[in-house]
Write a protein that holds these residues in place. Structure first.
Motif, mmCIF file in Angstrom:
data_model
loop_
_atom_site.group_PDB
_atom_site.id
_atom_site.type_symbol
_atom_site.label_atom_id
_atom_site.label_comp_id
_atom_site.label_asym_id
_atom_site.label_seq_id
_atom_site.Cartn_x
_atom_site.Cartn_y
_atom_site.Cartn_z
ATOM 1 N N GLU A 40 0.852 -1.191 0.000
ATOM 2 C CA GLU A 40 0.000 0.000 0.000
ATOM 3 C C GLU A 40 0.881 1.232 0.000
ATOM 4 O OE1 GLU A 40 -3.299 0.173 2.674
ATOM 5 O OE2 GLU A 40 -3.215 2.350 2.776
ATOM 6 N N GLY A 41 0.799 2.006 -1.075
ATOM 7 C CA GLY A 41 1.540 3.259 -1.151
ATOM 8 C C GLY A 41 0.584 4.413 -0.976
ATOM 9 N N CYS A 42 -0.013 4.864 -2.072
ATOM 10 C CA CYS A 42 -0.887 6.037 -2.027
ATOM 11 C C CYS A 42 -2.304 5.701 -1.574
ATOM 12 C CB CYS A 42 -0.938 6.665 -3.407
ATOM 13 S SG CYS A 42 -1.682 5.579 -4.655
ATOM 14 N N ALA A 49 1.978 0.560 -6.423
ATOM 15 C CA ALA A 49 2.614 -0.378 -5.480
ATOM 16 C C ALA A 49 1.714 -1.583 -5.186
ATOM 17 C CB ALA A 49 2.952 0.339 -4.170
ATOM 18 N N CYS A 50 0.424 -1.417 -5.394
ATOM 19 C CA CYS A 50 -0.552 -2.466 -5.070
ATOM 20 C C CYS A 50 -0.969 -3.281 -6.299
ATOM 21 C CB CYS A 50 -1.796 -1.812 -4.476
ATOM 22 S SG CYS A 50 -2.614 -0.739 -5.688
ATOM 23 N N THR A 51 -0.176 -3.216 -7.374
ATOM 24 C CA THR A 51 -0.599 -3.850 -8.635
ATOM 25 C C THR A 51 -0.701 -5.375 -8.506
ATOM 26 O OG1 THR A 51 0.493 -2.099 -9.892
ATOM 27 C CG2 THR A 51 -0.044 -4.118 -11.090
ATOM 28 N N ILE A 71 -7.968 0.313 -5.236
ATOM 29 C CA ILE A 71 -9.228 0.936 -5.671
ATOM 30 C C ILE A 71 -10.140 -0.066 -6.369
ATOM 31 C CG2 ILE A 71 -8.438 3.336 -5.770
ATOM 32 C CD1 ILE A 71 -7.982 2.928 -8.790
ATOM 33 N N ARG A 72 -9.836 -1.341 -6.214
ATOM 34 C CA ARG A 72 -10.697 -2.379 -6.807
ATOM 35 C C ARG A 72 -11.515 -3.019 -5.684
ATOM 36 N NH1 ARG A 72 -11.208 -5.104 -11.742
ATOM 37 N NH2 ARG A 72 -10.300 -3.174 -12.476
ATOM 38 N N PHE A 73 -12.818 -2.911 -5.792
ATOM 39 C CA PHE A 73 -13.663 -3.486 -4.749
ATOM 40 C C PHE A 73 -13.820 -4.988 -4.961
ATOM 41 C CE2 PHE A 73 -15.418 0.980 -4.797
ATOM 42 C CZ PHE A 73 -14.772 1.344 -3.619
ATOM 43 N N ILE A 74 -13.836 -5.704 -3.855
ATOM 44 C CA ILE A 74 -13.953 -7.167 -3.885
ATOM 45 C C ILE A 74 -15.183 -7.601 -4.683
ATOM 46 C CG2 ILE A 74 -14.607 -9.108 -2.412
ATOM 47 C CD1 ILE A 74 -11.773 -8.786 -2.188
ATOM 48 N N GLY A 75 -16.254 -6.848 -4.532
ATOM 49 C CA GLY A 75 -17.500 -7.231 -5.187
ATOM 50 C C GLY A 75 -17.404 -7.304 -6.706
ATOM 51 N N PHE A 112 10.242 -0.914 -2.341
ATOM 52 C CA PHE A 112 8.813 -0.781 -2.007
ATOM 53 C C PHE A 112 7.925 -0.865 -3.250
ATOM 54 C CE2 PHE A 112 4.871 1.147 -0.640
ATOM 55 C CZ PHE A 112 4.687 0.520 0.582
ATOM 56 N N CYS A 113 8.409 -0.319 -4.338
ATOM 57 C CA CYS A 113 7.609 -0.338 -5.569
ATOM 58 C C CYS A 113 7.727 -1.666 -6.317
ATOM 59 C CB CYS A 113 8.078 0.776 -6.503
ATOM 60 S SG CYS A 113 9.733 0.448 -7.199
ATOM 61 N N THR A 114 8.728 -2.480 -5.942
ATOM 62 C CA THR A 114 9.131 -3.610 -6.789
ATOM 63 C C THR A 114 8.024 -4.635 -7.037
ATOM 64 O OG1 THR A 114 11.399 -3.278 -6.049
ATOM 65 C CG2 THR A 114 10.908 -5.382 -7.106
#
Ligand code: FES
Ligand code: FES
Length: 162
Positions: A40-42, A49-51, A71-75, A112-114
């Protein structure tokens, strides 16, 4: 009425009920599954970072796209295959060629970004045998790195496609 959410997470069949409409994939991965390789970055879809990859069936084949898990909801993940960085290492712990190329080309400094870069490059590796420099840059356009200056990362992408 069946209101459960079903998807595959790496190699595991996941069924969820009573999912909060605002629960993000990132929180699910990190807090509920302890898959902390996804960073989790921004937390607002800007840094990459969360890709992770999300695959959907299209014309009988799984087509993967890189997405920002924050920003992707589980639903929205019903009937998908979610792939995180933990899925890439071999059974013997060997690095995936994308990861090895980043090591060889010094494409990671603070690191961190890796994982996010690894997943974007993995998505490209799945989709294209010999991507052009332009295609590599496009695949990485959602990932920010404060340390490397990007060139070693692009070199890693070129190396892995040789
Ligand atoms: Fe920055 Fe998700 S944490 S895009
Ligand atoms: Fe430090 Fe990319 S290696 S932010």
């Amino acid at each position: 009425m069946n209101d459960s959410i079903r998807f595959i997470l790496n190699g595991e069949d996941i069924t969820l009920t009573d999912v909060a409409p605002t629960e993000t994939l990132l929180d699910f991965l990190r807090l509920k599954r302890r898959l902390t390789g996804t960073k989790e970055g921004c937390a607002e879809g800007d840094c990459g970072a969360c890709t992770v990859l999300v695959g959907r069936l299209a014309d009988g084949k799984l087509a993967y796209e890189s997405v920002n898990a924050c920003i992707r909801f589980i639903g929205s993940l019903h009937a998908t295959h979610v792939v995180t960085v933990e899925h890439l290492a071999g059974r013997d712990g060997a690095l995936h060629p994308v990861q090895q190329a980043l090591v060889d080309c010094h494409g990671s400094q603070c690191g961190f970004c890796t994982p996010g870069f690894v997943m974007s490059l993995y998505g490209l590796w799945l989709a294209k045998e010999k991507p052009s420099r332009q295609e590599i840059e496009k695949a990485l356009q959602g990932n920010l790195c404060r340390c490397t200056g990007y060139e070693p990362i692009v070199k890693a992408a070129e190396q892995v496609s040789l």
